[in-house]
Design a protein around this motif. Structure first.
Motif, PDB file in Angstrom:
ATOM      1  N   SER A  90     -15.930  42.772 -17.239  1.00 49.50           N
ATOM      2  CA  SER A  90     -16.832  43.132 -16.360  1.00 49.50           C
ATOM      3  C   SER A  90     -17.178  44.648 -16.643  1.00 49.50           C
ATOM      4  CB  SER A  90     -16.347  43.036 -14.979  1.00 49.50           C
ATOM      5  OG  SER A  90     -15.975  41.542 -14.721  1.00 49.50           O
ATOM      6  N   ASN A  91     -18.113  45.013 -16.507  1.00 45.65           N
ATOM      7  CA  ASN A  91     -18.733  46.506 -16.729  1.00 45.65           C
ATOM      8  C   ASN A  91     -18.615  47.026 -15.395  1.00 45.65           C
ATOM      9  OD1 ASN A  91     -19.582  45.864 -19.352  1.00 45.65           O
ATOM     10  ND2 ASN A  91     -21.595  45.513 -18.860  1.00 45.65           N
ATOM     11  N   LYS A  92     -17.853  48.117 -15.491  1.00 47.09           N
ATOM     12  CA  LYS A  92     -17.351  48.749 -13.880  1.00 47.09           C
ATOM     13  C   LYS A  92     -17.789  50.164 -13.755  1.00 47.09           C
ATOM     14  CE  LYS A  92     -15.543  45.320 -11.863  1.00 47.09           C
ATOM     15  NZ  LYS A  92     -15.833  44.894 -10.666  1.00 47.09           N
ATOM     16  N   PHE A  93     -17.331  50.903 -15.077  1.00 51.06           N
ATOM     17  CA  PHE A  93     -18.088  52.585 -14.693  1.00 51.06           C
ATOM     18  C   PHE A  93     -18.558  52.906 -15.919  1.00 51.06           C
ATOM     19  CE2 PHE A  93     -14.008  51.498 -12.526  1.00 51.06           C
ATOM     20  CZ  PHE A  93     -14.273  51.820 -10.924  1.00 51.06           C
ATOM     21  N   TYR A  94     -19.344  54.148 -15.912  1.00 50.34           N
ATOM     22  CA  TYR A  94     -19.617  55.017 -16.941  1.00 50.34           C
ATOM     23  C   TYR A  94     -19.066  56.294 -17.027  1.00 50.34           C
ATOM     24  CZ  TYR A  94     -24.104  51.989 -17.728  1.00 50.34           C
ATOM     25  OH  TYR A  94     -24.810  51.044 -18.044  1.00 50.34           O
ATOM     26  N   GLY A  95     -18.698  56.947 -18.234  1.00 47.82           N
ATOM     27  CA  GLY A  95     -18.086  57.873 -18.047  1.00 47.82           C
ATOM     28  C   GLY A  95     -18.036  58.691 -19.837  1.00 47.82           C
ATOM     29  N   GLU A  96     -16.809  59.527 -19.831  1.00 51.93           N
ATOM     30  CA  GLU A  96     -16.730  60.277 -21.122  1.00 51.93           C
ATOM     31  C   GLU A  96     -15.491  60.041 -21.799  1.00 51.93           C
ATOM     32  OE1 GLU A  96     -17.404  64.356 -19.889  1.00 51.93           O
ATOM     33  OE2 GLU A  96     -19.692  64.279 -19.775  1.00 51.93           O
ATOM     34  N   ILE A  97     -15.597  59.910 -23.086  1.00 51.42           N
ATOM     35  CA  ILE A  97     -14.339  59.844 -23.867  1.00 51.42           C
ATOM     36  C   ILE A  97     -13.825  61.367 -24.342  1.00 51.42           C
ATOM     37  CG2 ILE A  97     -13.274  58.825 -26.008  1.00 51.42           C
ATOM     38  CD1 ILE A  97     -15.045  56.453 -25.790  1.00 51.42           C
ATOM     39  N   GLY A  98     -12.571  61.422 -24.110  1.00 48.43           N
ATOM     40  CA  GLY A  98     -12.096  62.683 -24.436  1.00 48.43           C
ATOM     41  C   GLY A  98     -10.499  62.660 -24.931  1.00 48.43           C
ATOM     42  N   ILE A  99      -9.893  63.817 -25.139  1.00 51.41           N
ATOM     43  CA  ILE A  99      -8.425  63.926 -25.240  1.00 51.41           C
ATOM     44  C   ILE A  99      -7.600  64.819 -24.494  1.00 51.41           C
ATOM     45  CG2 ILE A  99      -6.700  64.604 -27.140  1.00 51.41           C
ATOM     46  CD1 ILE A  99      -8.778  63.928 -29.260  1.00 51.41           C
ATOM     47  N   ILE A 100      -6.658  64.277 -23.707  1.00 56.15           N
ATOM     48  CA  ILE A 100      -5.634  65.042 -22.882  1.00 56.15           C
ATOM     49  C   ILE A 100      -4.262  64.995 -23.524  1.00 56.15           C
ATOM     50  CG2 ILE A 100      -4.809  65.365 -20.640  1.00 56.15           C
ATOM     51  CD1 ILE A 100      -7.584  64.191 -19.523  1.00 56.15           C
ATOM     52  N   LEU A 112      -4.237  43.705 -15.656  1.00 56.71           N
ATOM     53  CA  LEU A 112      -5.742  43.730 -16.164  1.00 56.71           C
ATOM     54  C   LEU A 112      -5.828  44.312 -17.625  1.00 56.71           C
ATOM     55  CD1 LEU A 112      -7.948  43.781 -12.813  1.00 56.71           C
ATOM     56  CD2 LEU A 112      -7.221  41.480 -14.179  1.00 56.71           C
ATOM     57  N   THR A 113      -6.774  43.901 -18.488  1.00 54.75           N
ATOM     58  CA  THR A 113      -7.015  44.789 -19.808  1.00 54.75           C
ATOM     59  C   THR A 113      -8.150  45.569 -19.664  1.00 54.75           C
ATOM     60  OG1 THR A 113      -6.018  42.927 -21.015  1.00 54.75           O
ATOM     61  CG2 THR A 113      -7.847  44.297 -22.323  1.00 54.75           C
ATOM     62  N   VAL A 114      -8.157  46.811 -19.613  1.00 55.13           N
ATOM     63  CA  VAL A 114      -9.532  47.825 -19.763  1.00 55.13           C
ATOM     64  C   VAL A 114      -9.709  48.285 -21.110  1.00 55.13           C
ATOM     65  CG1 VAL A 114      -8.804  48.063 -17.130  1.00 55.13           C
ATOM     66  CG2 VAL A 114      -7.758  49.568 -18.842  1.00 55.13           C
ATOM     67  N   HIS A 115     -11.098  48.527 -21.360  1.00 51.45           N
ATOM     68  CA  HIS A 115     -11.134  49.156 -22.384  1.00 51.45           C
ATOM     69  C   HIS A 115     -12.614  50.124 -22.245  1.00 51.45           C
ATOM     70  CE1 HIS A 115     -12.819  45.290 -22.707  1.00 51.45           C
ATOM     71  NE2 HIS A 115     -14.032  45.711 -23.627  1.00 51.45           N
ATOM     72  N   ALA A 116     -12.847  50.820 -23.041  1.00 50.95           N
ATOM     73  CA  ALA A 116     -13.965  52.004 -23.241  1.00 50.95           C
ATOM     74  C   ALA A 116     -14.770  51.555 -24.530  1.00 50.95           C
ATOM     75  CB  ALA A 116     -13.807  53.176 -23.184  1.00 50.95           C
ATOM     76  N   ASP A 117     -16.040  51.080 -24.280  1.00 54.34           N
ATOM     77  CA  ASP A 117     -16.814  50.963 -25.489  1.00 54.34           C
ATOM     78  C   ASP A 117     -17.522  52.184 -25.864  1.00 54.34           C
ATOM     79  OD1 ASP A 117     -15.951  48.320 -25.301  1.00 54.34           O
ATOM     80  OD2 ASP A 117     -17.738  47.608 -24.519  1.00 54.34           O
ATOM     81  N   ILE A 118     -17.518  52.822 -27.232  1.00 52.58           N
ATOM     82  CA  ILE A 118     -18.284  53.687 -27.654  1.00 52.58           C
ATOM     83  C   ILE A 118     -19.635  53.327 -28.013  1.00 52.58           C
ATOM     84  CG2 ILE A 118     -16.328  55.177 -28.151  1.00 52.58           C
ATOM     85  CD1 ILE A 118     -16.737  54.599 -31.009  1.00 52.58           C
ATOM     86  N   GLY A 119     -19.972  52.115 -28.136  1.00 52.42           N
ATOM     87  CA  GLY A 119     -21.247  51.697 -28.854  1.00 52.42           C
ATOM     88  C   GLY A 119     -20.951  50.515 -29.560  1.00 52.42           C
ATOM     89  N   ALA A 146      -8.323  59.771 -23.756  1.00 45.81           N
ATOM     90  CA  ALA A 146      -8.977  59.731 -22.363  1.00 45.81           C
ATOM     91  C   ALA A 146     -10.117  59.413 -21.799  1.00 45.81           C
ATOM     92  CB  ALA A 146      -8.263  60.837 -21.565  1.00 45.81           C
ATOM     93  N   PHE A 147     -10.294  58.568 -20.585  1.00 43.71           N
ATOM     94  CA  PHE A 147     -11.836  58.374 -20.408  1.00 43.71           C
ATOM     95  C   PHE A 147     -12.151  59.065 -18.915  1.00 43.71           C
ATOM     96  CE2 PHE A 147     -15.161  55.886 -18.303  1.00 43.71           C
ATOM     97  CZ  PHE A 147     -15.789  55.715 -19.525  1.00 43.71           C
ATOM     98  N   ARG A 148     -13.006  59.837 -18.866  1.00 38.35           N
ATOM     99  CA  ARG A 148     -13.361  60.394 -17.412  1.00 38.35           C
ATOM    100  C   ARG A 148     -14.484  59.744 -16.665  1.00 38.35           C
ATOM    101  NH1 ARG A 148     -14.908  66.596 -17.718  1.00 38.35           N
ATOM    102  NH2 ARG A 148     -12.694  66.882 -17.764  1.00 38.35           N
ATOM    103  N   PHE A 191     -17.179  51.844 -19.511  1.00 39.13           N
ATOM    104  CA  PHE A 191     -15.606  51.205 -19.275  1.00 39.13           C
ATOM    105  C   PHE A 191     -15.843  49.774 -18.541  1.00 39.13           C
ATOM    106  CE2 PHE A 191     -11.866  51.396 -16.812  1.00 39.13           C
ATOM    107  CZ  PHE A 191     -10.860  51.968 -17.549  1.00 39.13           C
ATOM    108  N   LYS A 192     -14.886  49.037 -19.457  1.00 35.57           N
ATOM    109  CA  LYS A 192     -14.811  47.586 -18.728  1.00 35.57           C
ATOM    110  C   LYS A 192     -13.481  47.073 -18.192  1.00 35.57           C
ATOM    111  CE  LYS A 192     -18.227  45.400 -21.886  1.00 35.57           C
ATOM    112  NZ  LYS A 192     -18.507  44.528 -22.838  1.00 35.57           N
ATOM    113  N   VAL A 193     -13.430  46.305 -17.195  1.00 33.84           N
ATOM    114  CA  VAL A 193     -12.283  45.818 -16.610  1.00 33.84           C
ATOM    115  C   VAL A 193     -12.323  44.344 -17.086  1.00 33.84           C
ATOM    116  CG1 VAL A 193     -10.759  45.374 -14.678  1.00 33.84           C
ATOM    117  CG2 VAL A 193     -12.118  47.546 -14.984  1.00 33.84           C
ATOM    118  N   GLY A 194     -11.518  43.859 -17.718  1.00 36.26           N
ATOM    119  CA  GLY A 194     -11.561  42.451 -18.353  1.00 36.26           C
ATOM    120  C   GLY A 194     -13.058  42.458 -19.086  1.00 36.26           C
TER     121      GLY A 194
END
Length: 330
Positions: free
Chosen positions: A302-312, A260-267, A317-319, A297-300
């Motif tokens: 669909s809106n699935k999670f809320y979290g924070e964007i960072g770097i590891i 599945l395609t997952v992605h995080a929206d910063i706004g 990364a997305f927590r 955070f979206k899966v396809g």
């Protein structure tokens, strides 16, 4: 003019015919009770009940379906297998029904005490060997003995058959089937006495345009320790549950491997087309999202999670902080 029979003569003739047509039964009078006595043929005793034979038939109907599917994949050819009959007979009668030569295999049935027979007619063996060796699966014109090399080639098919037999018998008993001896003449080896009752299962196998017979012979005495289980319907319920569980786990396994395609929206923001066309490298686009706001955070789609964007380790990364709830959706 022909003689005309009287009513008494007609009744006498009918009575004599009725008596001659019922030699298999006699009537015994005990006191005032009349009982019909059926004659018993000791040459053809029924060691297995009709209910047990029905259960054995159901088991091997499933075997025929499973073996057909597995054999089609192995031979890379359309294969159709049908259970033709399930009968009781003596071992001697079974041997007399077989062609000579043939593929005659003695199979041990641990933990049961005794052996069974898996026989494949030469009309089927040679086309399968030809198919496995790259040919078209053509039948031979003259039947001959199977060589050791050809026997090794056909062993792959026999192994698949034994594996599928173990599978269908598993609700009743965990069998370990193994070919102990191979012969081309069915009269060389005797697994039980000639008068011993056996259960004969006859299958018709079609591979492309070629068809032939396969026989499984199981002595009734070998199955005696598990006959109560065969007669019970509990194993059938258990088998249905196992099939349902197996299908469920198989579906879960397939779904779990789906990508599945997952992605995080910063706004997001709105811009006029004129502004979009005038954007150049180095320009800054202001978003309404604040730094401390949770990102989506979206899966396809669909809106699935809320979290924070960072770097590891130099990777974005997305927590995940929490799930998207129904009340979060406008």
């Amino acid at each position: 003019m022909a003689d005309i029979l009287s009513q008494e003569e007609i009744d006498a003739l009918l009575s004599s015919v009725t008596d001659e047509e019922e030699p298999e039964a006699a009537v015994e009078s005990i006191g005032n009770t009349r009982k019909k006595i059926s004659l018993y043929d000791f040459k053809r005793p029924d060691r297995v009940s009709k209910d047990q034979m029905r259960s054995i038939k159901n088991l091997h109907d499933k075997f025929a379906r499973n073996f057909s599917s597995s054999l089609s994949g192995y031979l890379r050819s359309i294969t159709d297998i049908n259970l033709i009959s399930v009968d009781q007979m003596t071992y001697g009668e079974f041997l007399m029904s077989l062609p000579n030569p043939t593929s005659f295999n003695i199979v041990s049935m641990l933990p049961l005490d005794g052996n069974s027979v898996l026989e494949v007619n030469p009309s089927l063996v040679f086309p399968i060997i030809d198919k496995l060796l790259g040919g078209q699966g053509e039948p031979i014109e003259e039947v001959r003995e199977i060589t050791d090399i050809e026997q090794n080639v056909i062993d792959g098919v026999l192994s698949i058959a034994l594996r599928e037999l173990e599978e269908v018998w598993s609700p009743i008993i965990n069998l370990r089937l193994k070919i102990e001896l191979r012969e081309t003449s069915p009269h060389v080896i005797q697994i039980v006495s000639q008068n011993e009752v056996v259960i004969l299962l006859v299958f018709e196998i079609k591979v492309g345009e070629v068809s032939g017979m396969m026989n499984i012979c199981i002595p009734a005495i070998v199955l005696e320790p598990i006959m109560p289980k065969i007669d019970s319907q509990d194993w059938l319920i258990g088998a249905k549950k196992m099939a349902s569980t197996g299908n469920e786990s198989q579906i879960k396994d397939i779904v779990s491997k789906t990508r599945l395609t997952v992605h995080a929206d910063i706004g997001e923001t709105r811009m006029s087309l004129r502004d979009v066309l005038s954007v150049e490298p180095g320009d800054v686009i202001m978003l309404p999202t604040k730094v401390r706001d949770l990102m989506l955070f979206k899966v396809g789609d669909s809106n699935k999670f809320y979290g924070e964007i960072g770097i590891i380790d130099n990777n974005k990364a997305f927590r995940i902080k929490r799930k998207v709830m129904k009340e979060d959706i406008p």
